[in-house]
Design an enzyme around this catalytic site. Structure first.
Site, PDB file in Angstrom:
ATOM      1  N   ARG A  24       0.828  -1.212   0.000  1.00  0.00           N
ATOM      2  CA  ARG A  24       0.000   0.000   0.000  1.00  0.00           C
ATOM      3  C   ARG A  24       0.862   1.261   0.000  1.00  0.00           C
ATOM      4  NH1 ARG A  24      -2.882  -4.099   1.947  1.00  0.00           N
ATOM      5  NH2 ARG A  24      -5.164  -4.038   2.128  1.00  0.00           N
ATOM      6  N   ARG A 120      -6.622 -17.548  -9.578  1.00  0.00           N
ATOM      7  CA  ARG A 120      -7.386 -16.942  -8.474  1.00  0.00           C
ATOM      8  C   ARG A 120      -8.519 -16.054  -8.996  1.00  0.00           C
ATOM      9  NH1 ARG A 120      -3.277 -14.923  -3.968  1.00  0.00           N
ATOM     10  NH2 ARG A 120      -5.240 -14.681  -2.855  1.00  0.00           N
ATOM     11  N   ASP A 313      -4.610 -15.312   7.306  1.00  0.00           N
ATOM     12  CA  ASP A 313      -3.331 -15.859   6.836  1.00  0.00           C
ATOM     13  C   ASP A 313      -2.655 -16.739   7.894  1.00  0.00           C
ATOM     14  OD1 ASP A 313      -3.687 -14.559   4.421  1.00  0.00           O
ATOM     15  OD2 ASP A 313      -2.632 -12.764   5.067  1.00  0.00           O
TER      16      ASP A 313
HETATM   17  C1  S3P Z   1      -4.498  -8.821   2.233  1.00  0.00           C
HETATM   18  C2  S3P Z   1      -5.772  -9.263   2.495  1.00  0.00           C
HETATM   19  C3  S3P Z   1      -6.109 -10.690   2.669  1.00  0.00           C
HETATM   20  C4  S3P Z   1      -4.888 -11.527   2.974  1.00  0.00           C
HETATM   21  C5  S3P Z   1      -3.735 -11.197   2.075  1.00  0.00           C
HETATM   22  C6  S3P Z   1      -3.355  -9.737   2.186  1.00  0.00           C
HETATM   23  C7  S3P Z   1      -4.287  -7.382   2.028  1.00  0.00           C
HETATM   24  O1  S3P Z   1      -6.716 -11.144   1.489  1.00  0.00           O
HETATM   25  O2  S3P Z   1      -5.193 -12.904   2.871  1.00  0.00           O
HETATM   26  O3  S3P Z   1      -2.622 -11.999   2.411  1.00  0.00           O
HETATM   27  O4  S3P Z   1      -3.134  -6.931   2.035  1.00  0.00           O
HETATM   28  O5  S3P Z   1      -5.283  -6.670   1.847  1.00  0.00           O
HETATM   29  P1  S3P Z   1      -8.303 -10.939   1.255  1.00  0.00           P
HETATM   30  O6  S3P Z   1      -8.581  -9.517   1.499  1.00  0.00           O
HETATM   31  O7  S3P Z   1      -8.619 -11.297  -0.164  1.00  0.00           O
HETATM   32  O8  S3P Z   1      -8.950 -11.875   2.231  1.00  0.00           O
END
Ligand code: S3P
Length: 428
Positions: A24, A120, A313
């Site tokens: 981000r 995915r 995670d």
């Molecule tokens: C993440 C959100 C999660 C997480 C990923 C990182 C993020 O995924 O599993 O490792 O940085 O916003 P999801 O938002 O699709 O659940």
């Protein structure tokens, strides 16, 4: 890689900068007006995919190790890349970047990724971005590659069909480019809120209410000067090892302790683990602090749908911890695990069973019969998934016979120095 049984993990350590926040920080710095400085960048294969993607879009990024300077090109300054942008293994990159590209009026982009990322689901971002007016074309079954044409966008109010911070963030970022505001996301359950926090830091108008978050279009983003806290998800394997091994006493400094990321810690405490947090302090716009974990006997617990996003995670590690905790532990409402870097429900249940764990997959989770002794050990395969590789490492530590982890190098997706750091705190 063979991981021998350990007696405990002892000492103090720090883990690399948070992966979610590192992605981000680069993305927002890229569209800010002026130069941003990012310290504590968590350099890994995934975050380097973000570096490379932004460079391909004309953003200059300088610096080494964990200190970077990003020359922001402004909200609408991303230029067309020479070819498809390779997002590697990084789901966060492809989802969040799509939100930004949707607003680059008059320009076209193509996003692709590695074999895992190409399986995915992308429908989850294609649908809301199209509703906002973006031109988005996906390959068959709404998978990568994704073609994105930047167009004028309109604000939407969008109820997330799945609790996903990636989808929430994609829509919020696109909302920066909408003709008016607010663009609102309604969440079924709270998910990590790093995007909202960082947008506020960059001067964007953000409104947060229970269960929803809104953004207003921005004229410009302020450049960032950010210290990225340590990644709790990278610390989690150490936390699990410390909780399970009797000879343990481990301190982890400078961690991100954002409550939307701490589900694993809460679950461990519920199971009887001894965890203390101290030196609480803000780090880079997030709640941070240090953690101490020592061993204690654990009992089984259940994790349900509202808690899942807070440890999504860490659920593979939870399965292992539950295998060593007295009683039956159950996870429900975790169907999202099936669409991570691997089908993690299938991967973790099959691989842990091979190590002697009594675990069974269900449609949206798993059930584990825990016995408070060491697991047997044996051979397992990481399947190219970094979280499964780290699971294998901790499994080896808490086993009787050790664990041979096939494809252990997958840890580099999020944590290149993982095995060296683990070794440095392990007592055999
Ligand atoms: C993440 C959100 C999660 C997480 C990923 C990182 C993020 O995924 O599993 O490792 O940085 O916003 P999801 O938002 O699709 O659940």
């Amino acid at each position: 890689m063979r991981i021998a049984p350990g007696r405990g993990v002892r000492g103090a350590l720090a883990v690399p900068g948070d992966k979610s926040i590192s992605h981000r920080a680069l993305l927002l710095a890229a569209i800010a007006d002026g130069a941003s400085e990012v310290r504590g960048f968590g350099r890994s294969a995934d975050t380097c995919s973000t570096l490379d993607a932004l460079r391909a879009l004309g953003v200059e990024i300088a610096g080494e190790d964990d200190r970077l300077t990003v020359a922001g090109v402004g909200l609408r300054g991303l230029r067309e890349a020479d070819g498809p942008i390779d997002c590697g293994n990084a789901g966060t990159l492809v989802r969040l970047l799509s939100g930004l590209l949707a607003g680059q009026h008059g320009r076209q982009f193509e996003l692709t990724g590695d074999a895992s990322l190409r399986t995915r689901p992308m429908h989850r971002i294609v649908e809301p971005l199209r509703r906002m007016g973006a031109g988005v074309e996906a390959a068959a079954r709404e998978r990568l590659p994704l073609g994105i044409e930047g167009r004028p966008l309109r604000p939407i109010r969008y109820e997330l069909p799945v609790a996903s911070a990636q989808v929430k963030s994609a829509v919020l970022l696109a909302g920066l480019y909408a003709a008016t505001g607010p663009t609102t996301i309604v969440e079924p359950h709270p998910t990590r809120d790093h995007t909202e926090r960082m947008l506020e830091t960059a001067g964007v108008r953000v409104r947060r209410k229970p269960g929803e978050v809104s953004v207003w279009p921005a004229e410009r983003l302020e450049p960032l000067s950010l210290d990225i806290p340590g990644d709790f998800s990278s610390a989690a394997p150490f936390v699990a090892a410390a909780a399970l091994l009797p000879g343990s006493d481990l301190r982890i400094a400078g961690l991100n302790l954002n409550p939307t990321r701490l589900g694993f810690l809460n679950v461990l405490e519920r199971m009887g683990a001894r965890v203390s947090v101290f030196n609480r302090r803000p780090i880079g716009g997030e709640p941070g602090g240090d953690l101490e974990v020592t061993h204690a006997p654990l009992v089984a617990t259940s994790v349900g749908p509202s808690e899942v996003p807070l440890l999504v995670d860490e659920l593979p590690l939870f399965a292992l911890v539950a295998a060593c905790a007295r009683g039956e532990s159950v996870v429900t409402g975790a169907g999202e695990l099936r669409v991570k870097e691997t089908d993690r429900i299938e991967a973790l249940t099959t691989e842990l069973r091979a190590l002697g764990v009594r675990i069974r997959a269900t449609a949206d989770g798993f059930r584990v019969r825990g016995v408070p002794t060491r697991i047997q050990g044996g051979r397992m395969d990481a399947r190219g998934d970094h979280r499964i590789a780290m699971l294998g490492a901790v499994a080896g530590m808490v086993s009787r016979e050790g664990v041979e982890v096939g494809g252990a190098e997958a840890v580099a997706i999020s944590f290149p120095g993982f095995f060296e750091l683990l070794d440095s705190v392990t007592e055999r």
